[in-house]
Each structure stands twice: as C-alpha cells, then as structure tokens.
Write a protein that holds these residues in place. Structure first.
Motif, PDB file in Angstrom:
ATOM      1  N   PHE A   1       5.608  13.035  13.957  1.00 47.93           N
ATOM      2  CA  PHE A   1       6.667  12.600  13.042  1.00 47.93           C
ATOM      3  C   PHE A   1       7.828  11.988  13.823  1.00 47.93           C
ATOM      4  O   PHE A   1       8.320  10.905  13.489  1.00 47.93           O
ATOM      5  N   SER A   2       8.270  12.681  14.873  1.00 50.36           N
ATOM      6  CA  SER A   2       9.420  12.202  15.653  1.00 50.36           C
ATOM      7  C   SER A   2       9.126  10.874  16.340  1.00 50.36           C
ATOM      8  O   SER A   2      10.025  10.048  16.518  1.00 50.36           O
ATOM      9  N   GLU A   3       7.876  10.626  16.708  1.00 49.17           N
ATOM     10  CA  GLU A   3       7.509   9.341  17.309  1.00 49.17           C
ATOM     11  C   GLU A   3       7.600   8.219  16.284  1.00 49.17           C
ATOM     12  O   GLU A   3       8.012   7.101  16.609  1.00 49.17           O
ATOM     13  N   LEU A   4       7.183   8.501  15.055  1.00 46.74           N
ATOM     14  CA  LEU A   4       7.203   7.484  14.004  1.00 46.74           C
ATOM     15  C   LEU A   4       8.627   7.034  13.680  1.00 46.74           C
ATOM     16  O   LEU A   4       8.859   5.877  13.352  1.00 46.74           O
ATOM     17  N   LYS A   5       9.571   7.950  13.794  1.00 47.78           N
ATOM     18  CA  LYS A   5      10.955   7.612  13.456  1.00 47.78           C
ATOM     19  C   LYS A   5      11.574   6.612  14.429  1.00 47.78           C
ATOM     20  O   LYS A   5      12.514   5.922  14.074  1.00 47.78           O
ATOM     21  N   VAL A   6      11.028   6.494  15.652  1.00 47.14           N
ATOM     22  CA  VAL A   6      11.631   5.611  16.657  1.00 47.14           C
ATOM     23  C   VAL A   6      11.635   4.148  16.197  1.00 47.14           C
ATOM     24  O   VAL A   6      12.701   3.542  16.100  1.00 47.14           O
ATOM     25  N   PRO A   7      10.483   3.542  15.899  1.00 46.41           N
ATOM     26  CA  PRO A   7      10.539   2.139  15.462  1.00 46.41           C
ATOM     27  C   PRO A   7      10.961   1.978  13.998  1.00 46.41           C
ATOM     28  O   PRO A   7      11.353   0.892  13.584  1.00 46.41           O
ATOM     29  N   LEU A   8      10.883   3.056  13.230  1.00 41.89           N
ATOM     30  CA  LEU A   8      11.258   2.997  11.811  1.00 41.89           C
ATOM     31  C   LEU A   8      12.706   3.466  11.662  1.00 41.89           C
ATOM     32  O   LEU A   8      13.008   4.389  10.914  1.00 41.89           O
TER      33      LEU A   8
ATOM     34  N   LEU B   1       4.375   9.535   4.167  1.00 44.97           N
ATOM     35  CA  LEU B   1       3.218  10.143   4.827  1.00 44.97           C
ATOM     36  C   LEU B   1       2.389  10.956   3.838  1.00 44.97           C
ATOM     37  O   LEU B   1       1.155  10.897   3.855  1.00 44.97           O
ATOM     38  N   ARG B   2       3.031  11.688   2.965  1.00 44.81           N
ATOM     39  CA  ARG B   2       2.303  12.490   1.958  1.00 44.81           C
ATOM     40  C   ARG B   2       1.525  11.598   1.003  1.00 44.81           C
ATOM     41  O   ARG B   2       0.381  11.898   0.648  1.00 44.81           O
ATOM     42  N   ARG B   3       2.133  10.487   0.576  1.00 40.59           N
ATOM     43  CA  ARG B   3       1.430   9.555  -0.319  1.00 40.59           C
ATOM     44  C   ARG B   3       0.234   8.931   0.390  1.00 40.59           C
ATOM     45  O   ARG B   3      -0.851   8.817  -0.186  1.00 40.59           O
ATOM     46  N   LEU B   4       0.432   8.494   1.631  1.00 40.77           N
ATOM     47  CA  LEU B   4      -0.667   7.903   2.391  1.00 40.77           C
ATOM     48  C   LEU B   4      -1.783   8.912   2.616  1.00 40.77           C
ATOM     49  O   LEU B   4      -2.965   8.569   2.552  1.00 40.77           O
ATOM     50  N   GLU B   5      -1.408  10.155   2.857  1.00 40.70           N
ATOM     51  CA  GLU B   5      -2.404  11.217   3.037  1.00 40.70           C
ATOM     52  C   GLU B   5      -3.150  11.472   1.722  1.00 40.70           C
ATOM     53  O   GLU B   5      -4.379  11.564   1.699  1.00 40.70           O
ATOM     54  N   ARG B   6      -2.413  11.548   0.628  1.00 38.38           N
ATOM     55  CA  ARG B   6      -3.017  11.763  -0.694  1.00 38.38           C
ATOM     56  C   ARG B   6      -4.015  10.661  -1.034  1.00 38.38           C
ATOM     57  O   ARG B   6      -5.082  10.909  -1.609  1.00 38.38           O
ATOM     58  N   ASP B   7      -3.692   9.413  -0.655  1.00 35.69           N
ATOM     59  CA  ASP B   7      -4.551   8.274  -0.966  1.00 35.69           C
ATOM     60  C   ASP B   7      -5.681   8.072   0.037  1.00 35.69           C
ATOM     61  O   ASP B   7      -6.489   7.157  -0.113  1.00 35.69           O
ATOM     62  N   GLY B   8      -5.724   8.906   1.082  1.00 36.22           N
ATOM     63  CA  GLY B   8      -6.808   8.845   2.059  1.00 36.22           C
ATOM     64  C   GLY B   8      -6.609   7.862   3.193  1.00 36.22           C
ATOM     65  O   GLY B   8      -7.528   7.618   3.970  1.00 36.22           O
TER      66      GLY B   8
ATOM     67  N   VAL C   1       0.899  -1.145   0.000  1.00 33.44           N
ATOM     68  CA  VAL C   1       0.000   0.000   0.000  1.00 33.44           C
ATOM     69  C   VAL C   1       0.936   1.191   0.000  1.00 33.44           C
ATOM     70  O   VAL C   1       1.540   1.506   1.019  1.00 33.44           O
ATOM     71  N   GLY C   2       1.126   1.785  -1.137  1.00 36.76           N
ATOM     72  CA  GLY C   2       2.043   2.913  -1.199  1.00 36.76           C
ATOM     73  C   GLY C   2       3.454   2.450  -1.482  1.00 36.76           C
ATOM     74  O   GLY C   2       3.784   2.085  -2.585  1.00 36.76           O
ATOM     75  N   ASP C   3       4.286   2.427  -0.462  1.00 39.81           N
ATOM     76  CA  ASP C   3       5.693   2.115  -0.643  1.00 39.81           C
ATOM     77  C   ASP C   3       6.177   1.201   0.473  1.00 39.81           C
ATOM     78  O   ASP C   3       5.392   0.711   1.273  1.00 39.81           O
ATOM     79  N   LYS C   4       7.458   1.020   0.537  1.00 38.15           N
ATOM     80  CA  LYS C   4       8.072   0.094   1.494  1.00 38.15           C
ATOM     81  C   LYS C   4       7.744   0.431   2.947  1.00 38.15           C
ATOM     82  O   LYS C   4       7.668  -0.456   3.786  1.00 38.15           O
ATOM     83  N   TRP C   5       7.542   1.698   3.273  1.00 41.68           N
ATOM     84  CA  TRP C   5       7.301   2.108   4.659  1.00 41.68           C
ATOM     85  C   TRP C   5       5.826   2.204   5.009  1.00 41.68           C
ATOM     86  O   TRP C   5       5.473   2.271   6.188  1.00 41.68           O
ATOM     87  N   ALA C   6       4.961   2.221   4.036  1.00 39.93           N
ATOM     88  CA  ALA C   6       3.542   2.522   4.267  1.00 39.93           C
ATOM     89  C   ALA C   6       2.872   1.597   5.278  1.00 39.93           C
ATOM     90  O   ALA C   6       2.212   2.067   6.208  1.00 39.93           O
ATOM     91  N   THR C   7       3.026   0.290   5.108  1.00 43.79           N
ATOM     92  CA  THR C   7       2.338  -0.614   6.033  1.00 43.79           C
ATOM     93  C   THR C   7       2.908  -0.511   7.444  1.00 43.79           C
ATOM     94  O   THR C   7       2.178  -0.663   8.425  1.00 43.79           O
ATOM     95  N   LEU C   8       4.190  -0.220   7.546  1.00 45.64           N
ATOM     96  CA  LEU C   8       4.795  -0.042   8.866  1.00 45.64           C
ATOM     97  C   LEU C   8       4.264   1.231   9.533  1.00 45.64           C
ATOM     98  O   LEU C   8       4.012   1.252  10.742  1.00 45.64           O
ATOM     99  N   ILE C   9       4.066   2.277   8.742  1.00 44.60           N
ATOM    100  CA  ILE C   9       3.492   3.522   9.269  1.00 44.60           C
ATOM    101  C   ILE C   9       2.069   3.263   9.754  1.00 44.60           C
ATOM    102  O   ILE C   9       1.677   3.721  10.831  1.00 44.60           O
TER     103      ILE C   9
END
Length: 129
Positions: free
Chosen positions: A48-55, A67-74, A29-37
């Motif tokens: 944003f800073s919280e998301l970077k911890v496990p990623l 994040l922008r792609r996921l936001e664009r796709d709803g 869904v989106g890219d390599k990071w999308a499902t992890l996000i």
C-alpha cells in the motif's frame, strides 16, 4: 513468479506526469485511480505504502476503496503473508494482467488524440460555467 521485494526497483514518484493523459482515456475500469493502480502493479506485487508514492494525489481512503473494488472485480489480488509481521501486498492476477494490453492501446489512442480531447474538455467546461 514475482521478484522478491529487495530485488524490485521502487516505483518512480514521477511515474505519472501531472499532464498524464490517463484521466482523458475514454473508459474507466473501476474509478479514477484504477488504471493507475494497474500500471503500478504491472511489474509485480506492491505494498500500500509503495502505491502511494506515484499516486501523490490519492488519499488513503480513496486508495483503499479503489483496491477493494479492483479486488472485488477480480483485477487485483490481496496477498497476506505471515512472518515477523503481517505483510500485505497487492498483485495482478491473470484477469488484471489481461487489461494491460487494452490499457496500452487506450493510452496510445489518447496520446494520438490529445489535442482534440483537451479542446473538447475545455469547450465542455466553458459551457458548464
């Protein structure tokens, strides 16, 4: 309704094991990071800073693009609040939350087929060399 920031537990830095099967899930869904996000946001909004911890492996640029792609796709909403300082959080709207069930099923399938997926990838890598 989401928990206030002070009541939410921080994201676990070890949330994604280095041998996590997520990269092997056969769809994206989106890219390599999308499902992890999406996983990071399943328990409520995060900064944003919280998301970077496990990623750990994500660059700020890649996280921003994802994040922008996921936001664009709803699948993700960006929530900005005014106050003593500008505060931006990302959250799952109903459309993004609806992906969690299929994502659970895909992760379970990946766990069940882990050995075959690894074998196939290794065979593909040896052919590419």
């Amino acid at each position: 309704m989401t928990k206030p920031q002070a009541e939410r537990a921080p994201l676990d830095p070890e949330m994604f094991d280095p041998v996590c099967p997520s990269p092997l899930v056969p769809f994206r869904v989106g890219d390599k990071w999308a499902t992890l996000i999406l996983r990071c946001l399943q328990d409520g909004p995060r900064r944003f800073s919280e998301l970077k911890v496990p990623l750990r492996g994500v660059t700020a640029k890649s996280l921003t693009q994802s994040l922008r792609r996921l936001e664009r796709d709803g699948f993700v909403v960006r929530e900005e609040s005014e106050g003593t300082g500008r505060r931006v959080e990302y959250a799952l709207p109903p459309l993004g939350r609806g992906l969690l069930g299929p994502l659970d099923a895909a992760c379970e399938w990946t766990r069940e087929n882990w050995d075959e997926l690894i074998d196939a990838q290794e065979a593909g890598l040896s052919r590419d060399s």
